[in-house]
Design a protein around this motif. Sequence first.
Motif: not given
Length: 88
Positions: A15-19, A25-38
């Motif tokens: 459970x801890x590892x999954x979190x 993964x969500x941090x990477x997805x956020x950075x990808x979206x942010x890069x696209x917007x920039x």
Amino acid sequence: MPILKNAEKALRKSKVRGERNADAKSKIAYMRRNLRKLIEAKKFTEADEVMKGLVQSLDKAVTQNLMKRNTVDRIKSRAMLGLAKARK
């Protein structure tokens, strides 16, 4: 529910590892979206900084067996191509 103590501990650890993996993964997805917007806003200096952070996060994900090498290479390649095309 697990009966043995070691099975209970394994469940807690998974459970801890999954979190932790989901956060990464969500941090990477956020950075990808942010890069696209920039890139769309033509803010290339900020996009370069986000790109550096994205590459570091992706490489770390590979070393932690969170993502596969080819997947990470494909993501990095597409991001760099998008940035290069927008600059022209």
